[in-house]
Write a protein that holds these residues in place. Structure first.
Motif, mmCIF file in Angstrom:
data_model
loop_
_atom_site.group_PDB
_atom_site.id
_atom_site.type_symbol
_atom_site.label_atom_id
_atom_site.label_comp_id
_atom_site.label_asym_id
_atom_site.label_seq_id
_atom_site.Cartn_x
_atom_site.Cartn_y
_atom_site.Cartn_z
ATOM 1 N N ARG A 1 -1.508 18.873 21.968
ATOM 2 C CA ARG A 1 -1.836 17.964 23.063
ATOM 3 C C ARG A 1 -2.665 16.803 22.520
ATOM 4 O O ARG A 1 -3.538 16.995 21.678
ATOM 5 N N ARG A 2 -2.422 15.621 23.045
ATOM 6 C CA ARG A 2 -3.105 14.429 22.555
ATOM 7 C C ARG A 2 -4.596 14.445 22.835
ATOM 8 O O ARG A 2 -5.353 13.716 22.191
ATOM 9 N N CYS A 3 -5.032 15.248 23.795
ATOM 10 C CA CYS A 3 -6.455 15.309 24.127
ATOM 11 C C CYS A 3 -7.236 16.143 23.118
ATOM 12 O O CYS A 3 -8.468 16.199 23.174
ATOM 13 N N ASN A 4 -6.532 16.823 22.221
ATOM 14 C CA ASN A 4 -7.178 17.617 21.172
ATOM 15 C C ASN A 4 -7.179 16.845 19.853
ATOM 16 O O ASN A 4 -6.405 15.909 19.657
ATOM 17 N N GLY A 5 -8.018 17.296 18.929
ATOM 18 C CA GLY A 5 -7.986 16.753 17.581
ATOM 19 C C GLY A 5 -8.899 15.557 17.372
ATOM 20 O O GLY A 5 -9.314 14.887 18.313
ATOM 21 N N VAL A 6 -9.210 15.317 16.107
ATOM 22 C CA VAL A 6 -10.085 14.210 15.709
ATOM 23 C C VAL A 6 -9.239 13.132 15.025
ATOM 24 O O VAL A 6 -8.670 13.370 13.958
ATOM 25 N N PRO A 7 -9.140 11.939 15.597
ATOM 26 C CA PRO A 7 -8.370 10.867 14.956
ATOM 27 C C PRO A 7 -8.988 10.470 13.615
ATOM 28 O O PRO A 7 -10.208 10.411 13.468
ATOM 29 N N HIS A 8 -8.121 10.191 12.649
ATOM 30 C CA HIS A 8 -8.595 9.787 11.328
ATOM 31 C C HIS A 8 -7.526 8.966 10.623
ATOM 32 O O HIS A 8 -6.361 8.962 11.015
ATOM 33 N N ILE A 9 -7.956 8.283 9.549
ATOM 34 C CA ILE A 9 -7.065 7.385 8.822
ATOM 35 C C ILE A 9 -7.547 7.273 7.379
ATOM 36 O O ILE A 9 -8.748 7.345 7.107
ATOM 37 N N SER A 10 -6.616 7.102 6.464
ATOM 38 C CA SER A 10 -6.978 6.871 5.061
ATOM 39 C C SER A 10 -7.599 5.489 4.923
ATOM 40 O O SER A 10 -7.136 4.529 5.549
ATOM 41 N N ARG B 1 -3.590 0.558 12.295
ATOM 42 C CA ARG B 1 -3.809 0.540 10.857
ATOM 43 C C ARG B 1 -5.258 0.178 10.549
ATOM 44 O O ARG B 1 -6.045 -0.107 11.448
ATOM 45 N N MET B 2 -5.610 0.200 9.261
ATOM 46 C CA MET B 2 -6.989 -0.082 8.875
ATOM 47 C C MET B 2 -7.457 -1.423 9.427
ATOM 48 O O MET B 2 -8.594 -1.570 9.892
ATOM 49 N N ALA B 3 -6.596 -2.416 9.401
ATOM 50 C CA ALA B 3 -6.960 -3.748 9.885
ATOM 51 C C ALA B 3 -7.217 -3.760 11.385
ATOM 52 O O ALA B 3 -7.872 -4.670 11.906
ATOM 53 N N ASP B 4 -6.693 -2.753 12.100
ATOM 54 C CA ASP B 4 -6.839 -2.688 13.549
ATOM 55 C C ASP B 4 -7.981 -1.783 13.991
ATOM 56 O O ASP B 4 -8.303 -1.729 15.182
ATOM 57 N N LEU B 5 -8.586 -1.056 13.055
ATOM 58 C CA LEU B 5 -9.546 -0.024 13.420
ATOM 59 C C LEU B 5 -10.731 -0.588 14.204
ATOM 60 O O LEU B 5 -11.195 0.013 15.178
ATOM 61 N N ALA B 6 -11.214 -1.746 13.798
ATOM 62 C CA ALA B 6 -12.365 -2.346 14.481
ATOM 63 C C ALA B 6 -12.039 -2.768 15.907
ATOM 64 O O ALA B 6 -12.946 -2.954 16.726
ATOM 65 N N LYS B 7 -10.753 -2.869 16.238
ATOM 66 C CA LYS B 7 -10.351 -3.261 17.589
ATOM 67 C C LYS B 7 -10.366 -2.088 18.559
ATOM 68 O O LYS B 7 -10.414 -2.299 19.783
ATOM 69 N N LEU C 1 0.827 -1.199 0.000
ATOM 70 C CA LEU C 1 0.000 0.000 0.000
ATOM 71 C C LEU C 1 0.865 1.255 0.000
ATOM 72 O O LEU C 1 1.906 1.321 0.656
ATOM 73 N N ALA C 2 0.418 2.266 -0.743
ATOM 74 C CA ALA C 2 1.024 3.597 -0.705
ATOM 75 C C ALA C 2 -0.121 4.593 -0.569
ATOM 76 O O ALA C 2 -0.951 4.715 -1.472
ATOM 77 N N THR C 3 -0.180 5.293 0.556
ATOM 78 C CA THR C 3 -1.302 6.198 0.793
ATOM 79 C C THR C 3 -0.876 7.361 1.671
ATOM 80 O O THR C 3 0.285 7.439 2.097
ATOM 81 N N LEU C 4 -1.810 8.272 1.962
ATOM 82 C CA LEU C 4 -1.480 9.458 2.739
ATOM 83 C C LEU C 4 -1.158 9.103 4.186
ATOM 84 O O LEU C 4 -0.050 9.354 4.670
ATOM 85 N N THR C 5 -2.152 8.573 4.885
ATOM 86 C CA THR C 5 -2.012 8.316 6.318
ATOM 87 C C THR C 5 -2.455 6.885 6.621
ATOM 88 O O THR C 5 -3.635 6.650 6.887
ATOM 89 N N PRO C 6 -1.541 5.929 6.591
ATOM 90 C CA PRO C 6 -1.918 4.529 6.794
ATOM 91 C C PRO C 6 -2.201 4.168 8.249
ATOM 92 O O PRO C 6 -2.627 3.046 8.525
ATOM 93 N N THR C 7 -1.961 5.098 9.188
ATOM 94 C CA THR C 7 -2.233 4.829 10.596
ATOM 95 C C THR C 7 -3.150 5.905 11.170
ATOM 96 O O THR C 7 -3.136 7.057 10.725
ATOM 97 N N LEU C 8 -3.946 5.522 12.164
ATOM 98 C CA LEU C 8 -4.843 6.461 12.835
ATOM 99 C C LEU C 8 -4.022 7.511 13.572
ATOM 100 O O LEU C 8 -3.061 7.187 14.290
ATOM 101 N N HIS C 9 -4.403 8.782 13.404
ATOM 102 C CA HIS C 9 -3.643 9.885 13.993
ATOM 103 C C HIS C 9 -4.517 11.118 14.071
ATOM 104 O O HIS C 9 -5.618 11.164 13.506
ATOM 105 N N ALA C 10 -4.038 12.144 14.748
ATOM 106 C CA ALA C 10 -4.628 13.477 14.713
ATOM 107 C C ALA C 10 -3.544 14.437 14.244
ATOM 108 O O ALA C 10 -2.354 14.207 14.470
ATOM 109 N N ASP C 11 -3.945 15.520 13.579
ATOM 110 C CA ASP C 11 -2.978 16.443 12.979
ATOM 111 C C ASP C 11 -2.280 17.267 14.058
ATOM 112 O O ASP C 11 -2.902 18.093 14.733
ATOM 113 N N ALA C 12 -0.973 17.089 14.189
ATOM 114 C CA ALA C 12 -0.228 17.724 15.281
ATOM 115 C C ALA C 12 -0.038 19.223 15.092
ATOM 116 O O ALA C 12 0.053 19.968 16.066
#
Length: 297
Positions: free
Chosen positions: A265-274, A230-236, A179-190
């Motif tokens: 701060r980690r308490c801010n932001g909306v987590p998201h993933i490609s 990662r996407m495979a872990d999102l349901a967990k 896979l080649a994509t923008l954000t392959p892991t769940l994160h919030a924009d720092a």
């Protein structure tokens, strides 16, 4: 739409609350929603028609600002970005399977500006109008240029400034390639603050995914020790009803981790993933920075 009735984020946003509207000005009335969705922000019939052709990513590569320092590049793979335009075109042609079976997955990027460029005109509506040679473009690039300009114009009328930071082609049609994509892991924009982040994507008609997956009822502070997710872990880490998936053509407005004091701060932001995975198809993604300018016109 509310995905959760959880307490407030540090930004003062209701965790899990998602508001959708076809008018960006109406979204500004919902100050406490964690995620705002501007429906059909980037849509036009001509653009949809052009994306039905298998080689439309190649046509989009001809979307090129007049500045000689700007150009498409390939990201991913752990090495340096590939900036040779011929190499980029060859990789995109092979990945989209324009003349046969897709071979390889690629993430091609046209960088416009960075977050640090606070005062430059790059990516703004006037710049977008002036820099692009619409008349010399193939129909696909011309349709995208016109639809994007219209989106930026409507945002301005609605009291918002949207600055384009990056345009991406995510080609994931080869099920056997990495896979080649923008954000392959769940994160919030720092590096982004309150409602500064914006993203919109368009999927090919045959794509198996639409837009970004958001988890607005959680924070990265809660999920930090579970990384990488990662996407495979999102349901967990989130139930299905806690995940919001943006639709093709809808623009999402959301907050990053940076607070009013400029500290992330980690308490801010909306987590998201490609949403992409090998074999999922082709998406066109536009990353933008959002700023509220007025009460609209």
């Amino acid at each position: 739409m509310t995905l959760s009735s959880s307490p407030l984020h540090a930004h003062g946003l209701w965790r899990g609350k998602v508001v959708e509207d076809t008018c960006i000005e109406a979204l500004h009335c919902h100050e406490h929603a964690a995620l705002l969705i501007w429906k059909d922000a980037l849509q036009c019939e001509q653009l949809t028609f052009c994306m039905s052709a298998p080689d439309w990513p190649l046509a989009l590569l001809q979307l090129m600002p007049r500045r000689p320092t700007m150009g498409w590049c390939l990201k991913g793979g752990g090495g340096a970005a590939v900036t040779d335009q011929s190499e980029v075109a060859r990789a995109v042609e092979a990945a989209c399977g324009a003349e046969g079976k897709p071979c390889g997955n690629v993430h091609a990027v046209l960088p416009i500006r960075t977050y640090a460029d606070q005062s430059g005109e790059e990516g703004t509506l006037p710049w977008w109008r002036s820099q692009l040679e619409w008349l010399t473009m193939p129909p696909m690039a011309r349709a995208f240029s016109a639809a994007t300009a219209y989106m930026l114009e409507r945002a301005e009328v609605g009291g918002s400034q949207l600055c384009i930071e990056e345009i991406s082609l995510v080609i994931s049609s080869d099920p056997s390639a990495p896979l080649a994509t923008l954000t392959p892991t769940l994160h919030a924009d720092a590096h982004y603050g309150d409602r500064e982040s914006a993203i919109v994507s368009l999927s090919s008609p045959l794509a198996k995914v639409s837009g970004t997956h958001f988890v607005p009822c959680r924070t990265m502070e809660e999920l930090w020790d579970l990384r990488p997710i990662r996407m495979a872990d999102l349901a967990k880490v989130a139930d299905a009803h806690e995940i919001y998936t943006a639709r093709s053509g809808d623009l999402a407005l959301y907050s990053g981790m940076k607070g009013p004091d400029g500290i992330a701060r980690r308490c801010n932001g909306v987590p998201h993933i490609s949403p992409d995975y090998p074999g999922s198809g082709v998406r066109l993604v536009v990353l933008l920075r959002h700023r509220r300018t007025s009460e609209g016109q």
